[in-house]
Design a protein around this motif. Structure first.
Motif, short mmCIF file in Angstrom:
data_model
loop_
_atom_site.label_atom_id
_atom_site.label_comp_id
_atom_site.label_asym_id
_atom_site.label_seq_id
_atom_site.Cartn_x
_atom_site.Cartn_y
_atom_site.Cartn_z
N ALA A 63 -9.00 -4.16 1.27
CA ALA A 63 -9.59 -5.39 1.80
C ALA A 63 -10.99 -5.10 2.34
O ALA A 63 -11.18 -4.26 3.21
CB ALA A 63 -8.71 -5.95 2.91
N GLY A 64 -11.98 -5.76 1.77
CA GLY A 64 -13.36 -5.56 2.18
C GLY A 64 -13.99 -4.27 1.71
O GLY A 64 -15.10 -3.93 2.11
N THR A 65 -13.32 -3.55 0.82
CA THR A 65 -13.84 -2.27 0.37
C THR A 65 -13.30 -1.95 -1.02
O THR A 65 -12.84 -2.83 -1.75
CB THR A 65 -13.48 -1.16 1.40
N ARG A 66 -13.32 -0.68 -1.39
CA ARG A 66 -12.87 -0.22 -2.71
C ARG A 66 -11.76 0.80 -2.54
O ARG A 66 -11.81 1.65 -1.65
CB ARG A 66 -14.04 0.40 -3.47
N ALA A 67 -10.77 0.73 -3.40
CA ALA A 67 -9.69 1.73 -3.45
C ALA A 67 -9.40 2.05 -4.91
O ALA A 67 -9.30 1.14 -5.74
CB ALA A 67 -8.44 1.23 -2.74
N VAL A 68 -9.26 3.33 -5.19
CA VAL A 68 -8.99 3.79 -6.55
C VAL A 68 -7.79 4.72 -6.48
O VAL A 68 -7.74 5.63 -5.65
CB VAL A 68 -10.20 4.52 -7.15
N ALA A 69 -6.81 4.49 -7.35
CA ALA A 69 -5.56 5.24 -7.29
C ALA A 69 -5.17 5.75 -8.67
O ALA A 69 -5.42 5.10 -9.68
CB ALA A 69 -4.44 4.36 -6.74
N HIS A 70 -4.55 6.93 -8.69
CA HIS A 70 -3.86 7.38 -9.89
C HIS A 70 -2.49 7.90 -9.48
O HIS A 70 -2.27 8.34 -8.35
CB HIS A 70 -4.65 8.41 -10.69
N TYR A 71 -1.56 7.81 -10.43
CA TYR A 71 -0.14 8.04 -10.14
C TYR A 71 0.51 8.77 -11.31
O TYR A 71 0.16 8.54 -12.47
CB TYR A 71 0.55 6.68 -9.93
N SER A 72 1.46 9.65 -10.99
CA SER A 72 2.34 10.23 -12.01
C SER A 72 3.73 10.33 -11.41
O SER A 72 3.89 10.66 -10.22
CB SER A 72 1.89 11.63 -12.43
N ASN A 73 4.74 10.04 -12.22
CA ASN A 73 6.10 10.28 -11.78
C ASN A 73 6.52 11.69 -12.21
O ASN A 73 5.85 12.33 -13.01
CB ASN A 73 7.06 9.23 -12.34
N PHE A 95 -0.55 6.29 -14.34
CA PHE A 95 -1.25 5.02 -14.18
C PHE A 95 -2.52 5.19 -13.39
O PHE A 95 -2.63 6.07 -12.52
CB PHE A 95 -0.35 3.99 -13.48
N PHE A 96 -3.47 4.32 -13.67
CA PHE A 96 -4.74 4.24 -12.95
C PHE A 96 -4.92 2.81 -12.45
O PHE A 96 -4.65 1.85 -13.18
CB PHE A 96 -5.89 4.61 -13.89
N HIS A 97 -5.38 2.66 -11.19
CA HIS A 97 -5.61 1.34 -10.61
C HIS A 97 -6.93 1.35 -9.82
O HIS A 97 -7.13 2.24 -8.99
CB HIS A 97 -4.48 0.94 -9.66
N TRP A 98 -7.76 0.37 -10.09
CA TRP A 98 -9.00 0.17 -9.34
C TRP A 98 -8.93 -1.19 -8.65
O TRP A 98 -8.78 -2.22 -9.31
CB TRP A 98 -10.20 0.25 -10.28
N TYR A 99 -9.04 -1.16 -7.31
CA TYR A 99 -9.04 -2.38 -6.48
C TYR A 99 -10.39 -2.56 -5.82
O TYR A 99 -11.03 -1.59 -5.40
CB TYR A 99 -7.99 -2.28 -5.37
N GLU A 100 -10.82 -3.80 -5.72
CA GLU A 100 -12.04 -4.16 -5.03
C GLU A 100 -11.74 -5.36 -4.15
O GLU A 100 -11.32 -6.42 -4.64
CB GLU A 100 -13.14 -4.50 -6.05
#
Length: 245
Positions: A118-128, A135-140
């Motif tokens: 919220a109000g910024t940037r978050a970038v995530a990657h995940y492996s099981n 998975f890759f996720h980019w939030y803004e």
């Protein structure tokens, strides 16, 4: 890309993830989410995602040991996961929180990811663990902009915005790409392109982590079982079963 720090990272810069003994090697074997959040302090992370304080860990070794203690307390059948959040800086000196969810799926949870970004940037990657899903996720500003497991199948409000960078990194958004490419290493390079933060063995090993316990996502109601899955694009799939008591 929107206000992206300059970075020329490539998959070759992350070749160490397969060979160097490190926290990341542990994460690959147990499953993980790794999230980078701009202008958020480690001590803010538990409140944003609904986690409870666990303690602090000086370095990756203590964090791995804490994870082992955590699993032992849960009899290896945890209803929560252990987060470790540390303070890092990008190439321009801006503050970020590096959040590691050991064995967990923080990067796949829309609610916590929206709160973190919220109000910024978050970038995530995940492996099981086990048969890998990555998975890759980019939030803004609380919005999922681009998400994928396979680069050719993307979701989000701007699924094509990263296509040029994906091509530069060998993550072909139109097809199969280079079969010799280490896609996990390329995703870490993509994360650096979006954050300006270079994750290294030394950074992970020396960081001080604020640990917290993140419970599984709550199930509404008490008359059913909900199984949380994700589809091939990383979007949540919920299978719900109910029964009479």
């Amino acid at each position: 890309m929107t206000s992206t720090p300059a970075s020329s990272a490539t998959a070759a810069d992350y070749g160490w993830i397969r060979s160097a003994p490190s926290l990341f090697g542990h994460l690959l074997s147990t499953g993980y989410s790794m999230v980078l959040v701009r202008d958020v302090l480690p001590e803010q992370v538990p409140g944003l995602v609904g986690a409870s304080p666990w303690g602090s860990c000086r370095g990756a070794g203590e964090l791995v040991d804490a994870h082992g203690d955590f699993l032992e307390e849960c009899d290896d059948d945890p209803e929560s996961t252990l987060l470790g959040a540390s303070a890092v800086r990008d190439a321009e000196g801006r503050d970020w929180a590096l959040v590691v969810d050991l064995g967990g799926d923080l990067g796949l949870r829309p609610g916590p990811m929206a709160a973190l970004s919220a109000g910024t940037r978050a970038v995530a990657h995940y492996s099981n663990a086990g048969k890998p899903m990555d998975f890759f996720h980019w939030y803004e500003d609380g919005e999922l902009r681009t998400a994928f497991e396979h680069p050719a199948h993307r979701d989000g409000t701007t699924p094509d915005e990263l296509n040029g960078v994906l091509r530069e990194l060998g993550l072909d958004p139109d097809g199969d790409g280079d079969p010799a490419l280490d896609r996990k290493a390329a995703v870490l390079a993509l994360t650096e392109r979006l954050t300006g933060v270079r994750v290294t063995v030394e950074l992970l090993e020396a960081a001080e982590y604020l640990a917290s316990e993140l419970p599984e996502e709550p199930v509404d109601g008490s008359d059913g079982v909900r199984i949380h899955l994700v589809d091939e694009h990383g979007a949540p799939v919920v299978i719900e079963s109910t029964w009479d008591r």
